[in-house]
Design an enzyme around this catalytic site. Structure first.
Site, mmCIF file in Angstrom:
data_model
loop_
_atom_site.group_PDB
_atom_site.id
_atom_site.type_symbol
_atom_site.label_atom_id
_atom_site.label_comp_id
_atom_site.label_asym_id
_atom_site.label_seq_id
_atom_site.Cartn_x
_atom_site.Cartn_y
_atom_site.Cartn_z
ATOM 1 N N GLY A 187 0.776 -1.250 0.099
ATOM 2 C CA GLY A 187 0.017 -0.078 0.032
ATOM 3 C C GLY A 187 0.829 1.245 -0.010
ATOM 4 O O GLY A 187 1.948 1.217 -0.319
ATOM 5 N N ASN A 188 0.164 2.454 0.123
ATOM 6 C CA ASN A 188 1.089 3.685 0.254
ATOM 7 C C ASN A 188 0.377 4.585 1.389
ATOM 8 O O ASN A 188 -0.646 4.075 1.922
ATOM 9 C CB ASN A 188 0.998 4.320 -1.232
ATOM 10 C CG ASN A 188 -0.594 4.508 -1.442
ATOM 11 O OD1 ASN A 188 -1.255 5.402 -0.735
ATOM 12 N ND2 ASN A 188 -0.835 4.181 -2.479
ATOM 13 N N ARG A 189 1.108 5.723 1.644
ATOM 14 C CA ARG A 189 0.638 6.448 2.674
ATOM 15 C C ARG A 189 -0.277 7.629 2.484
ATOM 16 O O ARG A 189 -0.536 8.524 3.421
ATOM 17 C CB ARG A 189 1.859 7.171 3.251
ATOM 18 C CG ARG A 189 2.918 6.323 3.910
ATOM 19 C CD ARG A 189 4.207 6.865 3.922
ATOM 20 N NE ARG A 189 4.397 7.767 4.978
ATOM 21 C CZ ARG A 189 5.229 8.551 5.450
ATOM 22 N NH1 ARG A 189 6.388 8.230 4.934
ATOM 23 N NH2 ARG A 189 5.317 9.482 6.321
ATOM 24 N N SER A 190 -1.108 7.357 1.683
ATOM 25 C CA SER A 190 -2.215 8.298 1.012
ATOM 26 C C SER A 190 -3.379 8.360 2.282
ATOM 27 O O SER A 190 -3.860 7.368 2.572
ATOM 28 C CB SER A 190 -2.905 8.082 -0.242
ATOM 29 O OG SER A 190 -4.020 8.851 -0.518
ATOM 30 N N ALA B 6 -4.058 7.508 -4.702
ATOM 31 C CA ALA B 6 -2.658 7.166 -5.039
ATOM 32 C C ALA B 6 -2.896 5.622 -5.594
ATOM 33 O O ALA B 6 -2.831 4.824 -4.600
ATOM 34 C CB ALA B 6 -1.870 7.358 -3.615
#
Ligand code: CTP
Length: 440
Positions: free
Chosen positions: A250-253, A317
């Site tokens: 995943g990502n930090r959005s 994102a």
């Protein structure tokens, strides 16, 4: 040489703008600087009538009246006789700064017959809580008090938020009255499910004040907003790609910017679909939320939603890669060895919409290097009308953000560093302006 054009109040390039993208500027770029924050508050100056009927939930309307007044709306509260058993005039008078209305014979004339004056001048009427009795009287066209007379006399959009005992709500007569009013163009909210004042749980609770405010904003926007009668799709948050049942890539959005844009597009009058990856945020009221998890799910949801959409704001994102094989059992450690994950590329959602020429497409580019050059490359590759570029490192986890808007015609608009809600307001204003110029 850079051409500078004043857009708002400032005609010089602000030295606060990050040096990273200044290097990328071409001799023929037009730079537009905006020193202030552009926005449109749909509530400002609007005359809103809050009709309060006799239900214990009437106390919640005090907060709504206060919030609308703080947003610069002119709020007139009408209490029915039954409502006065639950809430007092003094509360609303203090919160709105205006006399509370109860008597249909005590209104100032203002050139119009007193008892219909309110309805004629209103921008929106919200009846909350709307009791079974009030709904029945309105459906039957009875106008024996100030609230029902106002409703009958107005051409403003009307919102009803039913709140009552769950059995009264489910009763055939109430449901028939609600259906009749919907048919006549009233917006009737679904009551919330939960614990009632009496010791029971059911469907009959008044939605919270922020939900009512969102619905009123939507009502006003659909009447006069710059995106009324438009369909807007917004994506938000980050997608997650499963590795095994408990882990993901995943990502930090946070999704914050996308949620703000969706709420603003609603205020601008658009029908909004918010396609969201998992976030910790509360969805904006009066917006259709489509939750997704993976990039493939987001792609499918976006393609379906864009069939009849006017604008796509692709703020999500999106995970560019996913594990080649998502395992059905949790991966176990084996000895001291590490783990090699094979990743395959995900589809490019905007890329797949490249040939959708009617759709006004806005992309986002959060970059760590060569901000403007990278953003311009994406604008061209994905055939976008606008891209919103920002420095990824400087904005992650920060309350403020500095964004630069790049249009397909080469215009670059650098906004100052400001709160995310101010930035979202400026971005949406620019999108609406550009979209409407193109639509003309
Ligand atoms: N985007 C998309 N589909 C993807 C990846 C990104 O539609 N698979 C969209 C994003 O929502 C954003 C824009 O494309 O609006 C740019 O996303 P970004 O991640 O910055 O660019 P990529 O095209 O993925 O390129 P790279 O990651 O190599 O910089």
């Amino acid at each position: 040489m850079l051409q500078c054009r004043s857009y708002d109040r400032c005609s010089t390039i602000d030295v606060r703008y990050p040096a990273t993208w200044m290097h990328d500027l071409q001799y023929n770029d037009t730079i537009t600087t905006v020193s202030g924050y552009l926005s449109m508050n749909i509530l400002s100056g609007k005359h809103i009538i809050l009709g309060v009927a006799g239900s214990i939930a009437a106390y919640k309307i005090a907060e709504l009246a206060r919030n609308l007044t703080l947003e610069d709306a002119l709020v007139d509260v009408i209490l029915t006789k039954a409502a006065e058993h639950f809430v007092g005039q003094a509360t609303f008078q203090a919160l709105t700064g205006r006399p509370v209305l109860t008597d249909m014979w005590a209104l100032p004339e203002d050139g119009v017959v007193g008892h219909v004056a309110l309805g004629i001048h209103a921008d929106a009427v919200a009846i909350a809580p709307a009791t079974a009795n009030t709904l029945a009287r309105i459906a039957a066209g009875i106008c024996d008090d100030l609230l029902t007379t106002t409703v009958l006399a107005t051409q403003a959009p009307i919102l009803c938020a039913p709140a009552m005992n769950p059995q009264m709500y489910a009763a055939a007569a109430t449901q028939k009255n609600i259906a009749t009013l919907r048919q006549r163009g009233f917006t009737i909210l679904e009551p919330a499910v939960g614990r009632m004042a009496e010791p029971m749980v059911g469907k009959g609770r008044l939605p919270e004040p922020d939900v009512l405010e969102g619905e009123i904003r939507a009502l006003l926007g659909r009447r006069s907003g710059p995106l009324r009668e438009r369909q807007v799709v917004v994506t938000a948050g980050g997608t997650r790609e499963p590795i095994d049942p408990v882990r993901y890539v995943g990502n930090r959005s946070s999704g914050q910017m996308g949620y703000l844009l969706a709420a603003l597009a609603r205020d601008y009058g658009a029908r909004v679909k918010l396609i969201s990856g998992p976030t910790a945020l509360t969805p904006p009221p009066a917006v259709t939320v489509i939750p997704v998890e993976t990039t493939i799910q987001m792609r499918d949801a976006v393609l379906a939603a864009c069939v009849d959409a006017d604008i796509l704001i692709m703020n999500a994102a999106v995970a560019d890669f996913r594990p080649a094989h998502a395992l059905v059992s949790k991966i176990k450690k084996s000895g001291e060895s590490g783990l090699i994950l094979e990743l395959v590329q995900n589809p490019d959602i905007l890329g797949e919409l490249k040939e959708h020429h009617k759709l006004f497409k806005v992309g986002f580019a959060a970059e760590t290097d060569d901000l403007i050059a990278n953003a311009k490359g994406k604008l061209a590759r994905k055939n976008l009308q606008m891209i919103v570029a920002n420095d990824a490192v400087a904005s992650i986890g920060q309350p403020d953000i500095q964004v630069t808007l790049i249009n397909a015609d080469g215009e670059i608009t650098a906004l100052p560093r400001q709160s995310k809600s101010q930035a979202a307001a400026a971005v949406l204003m620019a999108i609406a302006q550009r979209f409407n110029e193109r639509a003309c």
